[in-house]
Design a protein around this motif. Structure first.
Motif, PDB file in Angstrom:
ATOM      1  N   PRO A 238       0.887  -1.288  -0.110  1.00  0.00           N
ATOM      2  CA  PRO A 238       0.194  -0.131   0.077  1.00  0.00           C
ATOM      3  C   PRO A 238       0.827   1.283  -0.074  1.00  0.00           C
ATOM      4  O   PRO A 238       1.908   1.290   0.529  1.00  0.00           O
ATOM      5  N   VAL A 239       0.487   2.437  -0.524  1.00  0.00           N
ATOM      6  CA  VAL A 239       1.215   3.560  -0.812  1.00  0.00           C
ATOM      7  C   VAL A 239       0.485   4.777  -0.235  1.00  0.00           C
ATOM      8  O   VAL A 239       0.921   5.629   0.586  1.00  0.00           O
ATOM      9  N   PHE A 240      -0.700   5.043  -0.886  1.00  0.00           N
ATOM     10  CA  PHE A 240      -1.491   6.116  -0.636  1.00  0.00           C
ATOM     11  C   PHE A 240      -3.089   5.774  -0.178  1.00  0.00           C
ATOM     12  O   PHE A 240      -3.353   4.770  -0.835  1.00  0.00           O
ATOM     13  N   TYR A 241      -3.766   6.729   0.183  1.00  0.00           N
ATOM     14  CA  TYR A 241      -5.066   6.677   0.616  1.00  0.00           C
ATOM     15  C   TYR A 241      -5.830   7.959   0.467  1.00  0.00           C
ATOM     16  O   TYR A 241      -5.488   8.807   0.823  1.00  0.00           O
ATOM     17  N   MET A 242      -7.150   7.857   0.159  1.00  0.00           N
ATOM     18  CA  MET A 242      -7.903   9.207   0.244  1.00  0.00           C
ATOM     19  C   MET A 242      -9.302   8.691   1.049  1.00  0.00           C
ATOM     20  O   MET A 242      -9.741   7.280   1.001  1.00  0.00           O
ATOM     21  N   VAL A 243      -9.802   9.258   1.855  1.00  0.00           N
ATOM     22  CA  VAL A 243     -11.046   9.271   2.706  1.00  0.00           C
ATOM     23  C   VAL A 243     -12.206  10.115   2.518  1.00  0.00           C
ATOM     24  O   VAL A 243     -11.958  11.374   2.383  1.00  0.00           O
TER      25      VAL A 243
ATOM     26  N   ASP B 242       0.478   7.408   3.224  1.00  0.00           N
ATOM     27  CA  ASP B 242      -0.005   8.751   3.296  1.00  0.00           C
ATOM     28  C   ASP B 242      -1.364   9.104   2.983  1.00  0.00           C
ATOM     29  O   ASP B 242      -1.921   8.462   1.873  1.00  0.00           O
ATOM     30  N   MET B 243      -2.175   9.765   3.370  1.00  0.00           N
ATOM     31  CA  MET B 243      -3.507  10.460   3.155  1.00  0.00           C
ATOM     32  C   MET B 243      -3.243  11.365   2.291  1.00  0.00           C
ATOM     33  O   MET B 243      -2.602  12.237   2.459  1.00  0.00           O
ATOM     34  N   ILE B 244      -3.941  11.183   0.856  1.00  0.00           N
ATOM     35  CA  ILE B 244      -3.468  12.364   0.148  1.00  0.00           C
ATOM     36  C   ILE B 244      -4.707  13.163  -0.555  1.00  0.00           C
ATOM     37  O   ILE B 244      -4.718  13.708  -1.620  1.00  0.00           O
ATOM     38  N   GLY B 245      -5.893  12.547   0.159  1.00  0.00           N
ATOM     39  CA  GLY B 245      -6.949  13.306  -0.632  1.00  0.00           C
ATOM     40  C   GLY B 245      -8.369  13.011   0.273  1.00  0.00           C
ATOM     41  O   GLY B 245      -8.069  12.286   1.117  1.00  0.00           O
ATOM     42  N   GLY B 246      -9.643  13.527  -0.346  1.00  0.00           N
ATOM     43  CA  GLY B 246     -10.674  12.948   0.165  1.00  0.00           C
ATOM     44  C   GLY B 246     -11.801  14.097   0.504  1.00  0.00           C
ATOM     45  O   GLY B 246     -11.455  15.204  -0.339  1.00  0.00           O
ATOM     46  N   ASP B 247     -12.643  13.927   1.112  1.00  0.00           N
ATOM     47  CA  ASP B 247     -13.633  15.118   1.157  1.00  0.00           C
ATOM     48  C   ASP B 247     -14.650  14.657   2.310  1.00  0.00           C
ATOM     49  O   ASP B 247     -14.760  13.578   2.802  1.00  0.00           O
ATOM     50  N   THR B 248     -15.194  15.770   2.817  1.00  0.00           N
ATOM     51  CA  THR B 248     -16.133  15.560   3.926  1.00  0.00           C
ATOM     52  C   THR B 248     -17.602  16.336   3.595  1.00  0.00           C
ATOM     53  O   THR B 248     -17.364  17.561   3.458  1.00  0.00           O
ATOM     54  N   VAL B 249     -18.710  15.416   3.546  1.00  0.00           N
ATOM     55  CA  VAL B 249     -19.716  16.251   3.207  1.00  0.00           C
ATOM     56  C   VAL B 249     -20.884  15.799   4.221  1.00  0.00           C
ATOM     57  O   VAL B 249     -20.594  14.868   5.034  1.00  0.00           O
ATOM     58  N   SER B 250     -21.960  16.487   4.435  1.00  0.00           N
ATOM     59  CA  SER B 250     -23.040  16.347   5.246  1.00  0.00           C
ATOM     60  C   SER B 250     -23.993  14.940   4.789  1.00  0.00           C
ATOM     61  O   SER B 250     -23.945  14.919   3.487  1.00  0.00           O
TER      62      SER B 250
ATOM     63  N   THR C 209     -10.303   4.982  -0.634  1.00  0.00           N
ATOM     64  CA  THR C 209      -9.625   4.402  -1.805  1.00  0.00           C
ATOM     65  C   THR C 209      -8.206   4.184  -1.322  1.00  0.00           C
ATOM     66  O   THR C 209      -7.513   5.211  -0.698  1.00  0.00           O
ATOM     67  N   VAL C 210      -7.639   3.162  -1.664  1.00  0.00           N
ATOM     68  CA  VAL C 210      -6.197   2.851  -1.657  1.00  0.00           C
ATOM     69  C   VAL C 210      -5.687   2.523  -2.908  1.00  0.00           C
ATOM     70  O   VAL C 210      -6.069   1.951  -3.919  1.00  0.00           O
ATOM     71  N   TYR C 211      -4.390   3.231  -2.932  1.00  0.00           N
ATOM     72  CA  TYR C 211      -3.425   3.152  -4.017  1.00  0.00           C
ATOM     73  C   TYR C 211      -2.265   2.309  -3.677  1.00  0.00           C
ATOM     74  O   TYR C 211      -1.714   2.593  -2.593  1.00  0.00           O
ATOM     75  N   GLY C 212      -1.865   1.320  -4.472  1.00  0.00           N
ATOM     76  CA  GLY C 212      -0.832   0.509  -4.186  1.00  0.00           C
ATOM     77  C   GLY C 212      -0.017   0.159  -5.146  1.00  0.00           C
ATOM     78  O   GLY C 212      -0.183   0.568  -6.392  1.00  0.00           O
TER      79      GLY C 212
END
Lengths: 328, 328
Positions: free
Chosen positions: A83-88, A118-126, A136-139
């Motif tokens: 695993p390398v990066f992830y987004m939430v 490393d966490m490299i992105g994502g978003d937070t919505v209601s 999402t995981v990038y490996g």
């Protein structure tokens, strides 16, 4: 729901990063990172929904965060990858406090730090009702090696990394008692398997490095279902031998009928089921042993229409490809 | 919710794929694809929630699918990138039919086919109340060029690819009349800007190829807010000149007060706002013109604390960094 999402994410983004290939992390329209030519790339995503995959009664915010990342790392493990990066992406209802949301992020970033990803992105919505978390995981994985489900061939052994069913048993306890009760030692083991199942990255890497023809699948939906996926992808029939499938001692707290259901159909143990040729079996077993992983030989691949059969002495039972439903 | 998720996804996965780098798409634990050494990698994710970002009243299933992918392509555009792959996670409540779900996937895959990008993963889970759709896009961009928000410097011009506010106006119409009503031609234009906003991939690519110091941001949260992000990331103050900001003729259906709110704070036009040095402005404008894109010069970057000020003759108004809320 935090008022300034951007500011909030910035506050919860680790300042340092682990991966040298990262060029731009969180803070722009997309993350940017360098190619690593000696690897192929891996991408996967998994979503967990409140009251479908977890309840506040069964999982702490930290557990939820941990597991949302871990379920994806388990997929990377089943590809033999790193695993390398992830987004939430999180959708948060008003019924969840900022502290709970922070707990979720802590659960995620603690596990990420353990794997130095490393966490490299994502978003937070209601969200109007349920909390939803999608990771999402990038490996990456070396060229010229793959542990695809379609790799099984008649004659192969079926192997398993450890006993299944403990996560489902843990969930059963949590649904009955709630996560804040007192538990005995065995119950604690089972609950831990539900709340904090460990992705088998090392098992995946060990299988990959053997450079053999190995099919691998992680057990998120249950042993029967995941074995079925190998049978389908390979166009083979698979026999599992009941007396060779490991039964965790903690399961003996329950009726035999109950625990066999969990062993075969309970999901989210994140163990690995796979197939390997007879000639490579000992090499694989030895390589795993050097990493402290005990491999169980639990079945055999045969010619035939895609199916999974449980052999119990004279009895043969056709196993169903039924997905794991938490709260059925 | 389809009974056999795996089978269902297989049925809805396009048989052929566009991208030569794809090694394994949907069907295993993770997608596998080859590195392309001449590019850096891009990753982004965006989530849309029913009754937060859309309603059945405002968007058809096909529109929802289209927009869930388009919002991510817009992020790739703002990085000057080329989209390559995407993954789709959907949480579906029982109130949505299989046909509606199919419509969502059609909306996604049609847009994907337009850009010749491949769906390589995702999952479909059930949701107790709202439909949620989370799309991850993987893209690529040449080395040694970047259009980061932090690239702005005092003295730069601020430019915009086209008039904003039409998506918000379209939403206003849809909320009042519902999407199945009769609309006049101007209303149709506005509604189309809300349901089918076009990601500005070509504008992003054109800016990137100039190899100049350009900051870029796509307008998903409103012109004021996205300009603010450039000001913050660059540590600059930005002035927008009201009489230079384009006003789409369709907006004249509404009161001046209303449409200026939408122009400045309405989101999801997927236009691009950016900054470029005075010396590169004409080159950029010419390059865009050759692609059929009219660039508007709407402001100026200044030294100062991060802020955005709207200049209207003698009047100066401080613009807020307020996110776009659909149903406030």
């Amino acid at each position: 729901m935090p008022k300034d999402e951007f500011e909030w994410i910035r506050q919860h983004t680790p300042q340092r990063h682990f991966q040298k290939s990262l060029i731009e992390g969180i803070g722009d329209d997309a993350a940017v990172f360098a190619s690593e030519t000696e690897y192929n790339q891996l991408l996967c995503v998994d979503t967990m929904i409140e009251n479908v995959h977890f309840k506040k009664k069964t999982m702490s915010p930290e557990d939820i965060g941990y597991k949302a990342l871990a379920v994806n790392l388990s997929d990377i493990a089943a590809m033999g990858g790193i695993p390398v990066f992830y987004m939430v992406s999180i959708a948060v209802p008003g019924t969840w406090s900022d502290d709970e949301l922070k707990g979720i992020y802590n659960g995620i970033t603690d596990l990420g730090a353990f794997y130095q990803i490393d966490m490299i992105g994502g978003d937070t919505v209601s969200s109007p009702h349920e909390l939803m978390i999608s990771v999402t995981v990038y490996g990456k994985v070396e060229h010229n090696a793959s542990l695809l489900r379609g790799n099984a061939k008649p004659g192969d052994y079926v192997f398993l990394t450890s006993a299944t069913g403990r996560s489902a048993a843990g969930l059963d306890i949590l649904l009955n008692k709630g996560r804040l009760s007192d538990f005995n030692e065995k119950e604690k083991v089972l609950i831990n398997h539900h709340q904090r199942p460990k992705p088998k990255i090392i098992a995946g890497r060990t299988a990959l490095k053997l450079q053999a023809r190995i099919a691998l699948n992680d057990i998120s939906d249950g042993l029967a279902s995941e074995t079925f996926e190998i049978a389908e992808a390979s166009g083979t029939s698979i026999e599992l031998f009941k007396n060779q499938i490991p039964v965790a001692e903690e399961l003996l707290l329950f009726s035999e009928n109950k625990y066999w259901q969990w062993i075969l159909y309970g999901g989210e143990d994140f163990e690995i089921v796979g197939t390997v040729s007879e000639s490579d079996w000992l090499k694989l077993q030895e390589a795993m042993k050097r990493e402290g992983i005990v491999l169980y030989k639990i079945g055999r691949v045969k010619e035939g229409h895609p199916s999974v059969t449980l052999i119990d002495g004279e009895k043969k039972e056709s196993l169903q490809k039924q997905g794991y439903n938490h709260f059925r």
